[in-house]
Design a protein around this motif. Sequence first.
Motif, PDB file in Angstrom:
ATOM      1  N   PRO A 344     -15.461 -43.783 -26.081  1.00  0.00           N
ATOM      2  CA  PRO A 344     -16.040 -45.143 -26.876  1.00  0.00           C
ATOM      3  C   PRO A 344     -16.985 -45.768 -25.829  1.00  0.00           C
ATOM      4  O   PRO A 344     -16.838 -45.513 -24.730  1.00  0.00           O
ATOM      5  N   SER A 345     -17.969 -46.534 -26.335  1.00  0.00           N
ATOM      6  CA  SER A 345     -19.050 -47.301 -25.933  1.00  0.00           C
ATOM      7  C   SER A 345     -19.277 -48.226 -26.896  1.00  0.00           C
ATOM      8  O   SER A 345     -19.125 -48.181 -28.151  1.00  0.00           O
ATOM      9  N   PRO A 346     -19.899 -49.512 -26.521  1.00  0.00           N
ATOM     10  CA  PRO A 346     -20.330 -50.352 -27.391  1.00  0.00           C
ATOM     11  C   PRO A 346     -21.411 -49.648 -28.481  1.00  0.00           C
ATOM     12  O   PRO A 346     -21.309 -50.002 -29.849  1.00  0.00           O
ATOM     13  N   ALA A 347     -22.216 -48.886 -27.955  1.00  0.00           N
ATOM     14  CA  ALA A 347     -23.350 -48.144 -28.596  1.00  0.00           C
ATOM     15  C   ALA A 347     -22.536 -47.163 -29.589  1.00  0.00           C
ATOM     16  O   ALA A 347     -22.941 -47.205 -30.908  1.00  0.00           O
ATOM     17  N   ALA A 348     -21.637 -46.440 -29.096  1.00  0.00           N
ATOM     18  CA  ALA A 348     -20.959 -45.376 -29.952  1.00  0.00           C
ATOM     19  C   ALA A 348     -20.191 -45.972 -31.259  1.00  0.00           C
ATOM     20  O   ALA A 348     -20.275 -45.597 -32.102  1.00  0.00           O
ATOM     21  N   LEU A 349     -19.542 -47.398 -30.810  1.00  0.00           N
ATOM     22  CA  LEU A 349     -18.874 -48.151 -31.911  1.00  0.00           C
ATOM     23  C   LEU A 349     -19.589 -48.514 -32.869  1.00  0.00           C
ATOM     24  O   LEU A 349     -19.476 -48.241 -34.031  1.00  0.00           O
ATOM     25  N   LEU A 350     -21.057 -48.867 -32.739  1.00  0.00           N
ATOM     26  CA  LEU A 350     -22.171 -49.462 -33.484  1.00  0.00           C
ATOM     27  C   LEU A 350     -22.407 -48.088 -34.560  1.00  0.00           C
ATOM     28  O   LEU A 350     -22.560 -48.402 -35.724  1.00  0.00           O
ATOM     29  N   GLU A 351     -22.729 -46.857 -33.768  1.00  0.00           N
ATOM     30  CA  GLU A 351     -23.011 -45.613 -34.462  1.00  0.00           C
ATOM     31  C   GLU A 351     -21.997 -45.244 -35.627  1.00  0.00           C
ATOM     32  O   GLU A 351     -22.223 -44.876 -36.575  1.00  0.00           O
ATOM     33  N   ALA A 352     -20.587 -45.438 -34.965  1.00  0.00           N
ATOM     34  CA  ALA A 352     -19.628 -44.996 -35.855  1.00  0.00           C
ATOM     35  C   ALA A 352     -19.563 -45.858 -37.075  1.00  0.00           C
ATOM     36  O   ALA A 352     -18.923 -45.616 -38.258  1.00  0.00           O
ATOM     37  N   LEU A 353     -19.707 -47.312 -36.892  1.00  0.00           N
ATOM     38  CA  LEU A 353     -19.738 -48.461 -37.826  1.00  0.00           C
ATOM     39  C   LEU A 353     -20.834 -48.119 -38.715  1.00  0.00           C
ATOM     40  O   LEU A 353     -20.617 -48.049 -40.114  1.00  0.00           O
ATOM     41  N   LYS A 354     -22.018 -47.744 -38.462  1.00  0.00           N
ATOM     42  CA  LYS A 354     -23.193 -47.396 -39.377  1.00  0.00           C
ATOM     43  C   LYS A 354     -22.813 -46.122 -40.435  1.00  0.00           C
ATOM     44  O   LYS A 354     -23.138 -46.121 -41.369  1.00  0.00           O
ATOM     45  N   ALA A 355     -21.940 -45.301 -39.976  1.00  0.00           N
ATOM     46  CA  ALA A 355     -21.531 -44.334 -40.556  1.00  0.00           C
ATOM     47  C   ALA A 355     -20.367 -44.529 -41.597  1.00  0.00           C
ATOM     48  O   ALA A 355     -19.917 -43.858 -42.630  1.00  0.00           O
ATOM     49  N   GLY A 356     -19.807 -45.925 -41.718  1.00  0.00           N
ATOM     50  CA  GLY A 356     -18.795 -46.295 -42.485  1.00  0.00           C
ATOM     51  C   GLY A 356     -17.526 -45.766 -42.216  1.00  0.00           C
ATOM     52  O   GLY A 356     -16.531 -45.854 -42.709  1.00  0.00           O
ATOM     53  N   HIS A 357     -17.248 -45.364 -40.668  1.00  0.00           N
ATOM     54  CA  HIS A 357     -15.866 -45.030 -40.454  1.00  0.00           C
ATOM     55  C   HIS A 357     -15.189 -46.234 -40.010  1.00  0.00           C
ATOM     56  O   HIS A 357     -14.754 -46.391 -38.847  1.00  0.00           O
ATOM     57  N   ALA A 358     -14.617 -46.943 -40.888  1.00  0.00           N
ATOM     58  CA  ALA A 358     -14.012 -48.168 -40.497  1.00  0.00           C
ATOM     59  C   ALA A 358     -13.444 -48.759 -41.569  1.00  0.00           C
ATOM     60  O   ALA A 358     -13.377 -48.248 -42.920  1.00  0.00           O
ATOM     61  N   PHE A 359     -12.129 -49.449 -41.421  1.00  0.00           N
ATOM     62  CA  PHE A 359     -11.453 -50.433 -42.456  1.00  0.00           C
ATOM     63  C   PHE A 359     -11.216 -51.836 -41.652  1.00  0.00           C
ATOM     64  O   PHE A 359     -11.291 -51.891 -40.572  1.00  0.00           O
ATOM     65  N   ILE A 360     -10.744 -52.558 -42.648  1.00  0.00           N
ATOM     66  CA  ILE A 360     -10.464 -54.188 -42.374  1.00  0.00           C
ATOM     67  C   ILE A 360      -8.995 -54.415 -42.630  1.00  0.00           C
ATOM     68  O   ILE A 360      -8.448 -54.024 -43.604  1.00  0.00           O
ATOM     69  N   THR A 361      -8.306 -55.204 -41.802  1.00  0.00           N
ATOM     70  CA  THR A 361      -6.930 -55.608 -41.934  1.00  0.00           C
ATOM     71  C   THR A 361      -6.895 -56.958 -41.641  1.00  0.00           C
ATOM     72  O   THR A 361      -7.810 -57.495 -40.849  1.00  0.00           O
ATOM     73  N   GLU A 362      -5.886 -57.565 -42.100  1.00  0.00           N
ATOM     74  CA  GLU A 362      -6.075 -59.200 -41.884  1.00  0.00           C
ATOM     75  C   GLU A 362      -5.584 -59.623 -40.642  1.00  0.00           C
ATOM     76  O   GLU A 362      -5.993 -60.792 -40.250  1.00  0.00           O
ATOM     77  N   ALA A 363      -5.107 -58.872 -39.740  1.00  0.00           N
ATOM     78  CA  ALA A 363      -4.921 -59.171 -38.363  1.00  0.00           C
ATOM     79  C   ALA A 363      -4.837 -58.259 -37.209  1.00  0.00           C
ATOM     80  O   ALA A 363      -4.949 -57.253 -37.834  1.00  0.00           O
ATOM     81  N   PRO A 364      -4.892 -58.485 -35.987  1.00  0.00           N
ATOM     82  CA  PRO A 364      -4.682 -57.478 -35.039  1.00  0.00           C
ATOM     83  C   PRO A 364      -3.612 -56.567 -35.079  1.00  0.00           C
ATOM     84  O   PRO A 364      -3.470 -55.439 -34.957  1.00  0.00           O
ATOM     85  N   ASP A 365      -2.388 -57.295 -35.832  1.00  0.00           N
ATOM     86  CA  ASP A 365      -1.285 -56.393 -36.046  1.00  0.00           C
ATOM     87  C   ASP A 365      -0.825 -56.288 -37.675  1.00  0.00           C
ATOM     88  O   ASP A 365       0.400 -56.068 -37.769  1.00  0.00           O
ATOM     89  N   GLY A 366      -2.175 -56.515 -38.257  1.00  0.00           N
ATOM     90  CA  GLY A 366      -1.861 -56.103 -39.762  1.00  0.00           C
ATOM     91  C   GLY A 366      -1.429 -54.853 -40.162  1.00  0.00           C
ATOM     92  O   GLY A 366      -1.793 -54.024 -39.107  1.00  0.00           O
ATOM     93  N   PRO A 367      -1.317 -54.687 -41.415  1.00  0.00           N
ATOM     94  CA  PRO A 367      -1.361 -53.297 -41.670  1.00  0.00           C
ATOM     95  C   PRO A 367      -2.332 -52.520 -41.851  1.00  0.00           C
ATOM     96  O   PRO A 367      -3.634 -52.910 -41.908  1.00  0.00           O
TER      97      PRO A 367
END
Length: 464
Positions: A344-367
Amino acid sequence: MTIKTLILEGKALPEHTKTYLMLPFAMPPGAARVDVAYEYSAAIGSDPQLTGGNTVDIGIFDPRGHTFMSEGFRGWSGSARSAFYISTDDATPGYMPGPLQAGEWHVCLGTYKVADEGCDYRVTVQITLDEAEHIERHFPPRLQLSAQPRPGRRHADGWYKGELHCHTYHSDGDSDPCDVVRKAESLGLDFLAITDHNVLSQQVPLCDVETPLMLIPGMEVTTYHGHWNIWGAGGWIDFRTLSEADMQQAVTQALAQGYFVSCNHPKPYGPEWDYPAVQGFHSIEVWNGPWPFFNEQALAYWEDKLRAGEHYVVVGGSDSHFHQREHPAQLAQPTLYIYCEDDPSPAALLEALKAGHAFITEAPDGPRLTLTCEGAMMGDTLQTAAEFVTVTVHVWGAQQMQVAFCGSDGVIAQLDIPSEDWQHTLAVDVRQTPYIRAQLVTTGVTDQVIHALTNPIYLKSLTE
């Protein structure tokens, strides 16, 4: 030293509401510091629900230019401060220190709210002259978007959690950027972006902070017609948009500078997004702060776009401002997870996010939950000649919840989750929906609460 004082005063009328007044003044040679204070009549808070008075924001531009999209921006307080200063080597948070060039400067007043009787304003400018001020001055460095791989931060499963939308006292928050970094570390986050309103000055202290976090430079472009985030290493983007064409021009400039761009919290009191025809956003912030705070409306906005065939990455962020006291909007609530296959790197994370490879949860320890479909993951497009495809959801930490599979016509299936670590497969008719996504829900007496949600997998039938 000599101090020169100027008074700039006038009256804003109701027709000036949600516009900007540019008040010129002359900066003489040899200036070492400028102090600006202002006051105005019938002042009320910036909360959009408050009416019957005036709310005036303030900022400043130097001689490099003050017109829309020009380069002279030096800082902005909104209405959070009544005074600020800029010197050659220091400044009030929200303002950029550096050279005080001789020439025409402009105080910018943003007339967010103007009462029927108008708004009388008075701006006091004090310029400190120093005959010894002859050293060539430069602007301080800001945090850059690092592409340096961080193998020591690599996770075996490829998932990284963090926060992409929060604030400090460089706009209207209560904390130093370094303190927010420490709080993010204590929450076990992997990455952090601080997105103060309309300014980049928060990136100066972040440039030197020692942290294991992957820091992503960002800013919230806060207009009177909607807010949007930018993440990346570009320059300042103008927020003074008075029309749909202005907004499109600003978004286009952000894209040209390589920013990843998000339409923020399009919901009541978000504020609502006034220019839905503006194009170019990579993502929509569907989840902003605690889920019950009107996020259903932002979800509906995003789903309308999906049903129209548009592909927007779903993102979420806490929008937290207050890190030193209890507040409903707390850092990393919600938390964004990004999948990055390599180091990982900050730039690599943004590229992965641009691809939609992400999900959201309610908290750091959330489901947590992930969605895959015959080799495709969230954000990908699966092209198939088959009538049905098999979708697999994998869920962790969501017992007593339900998982809902959603397509363009709404919920396709909703199932109880019986165990801590659970998977389920579902056959989906490609002819019936152009995408599939999943969310974790519980149902209360009056409404449904979402605890986590994924980006879609897009389905493209090769037989059509």
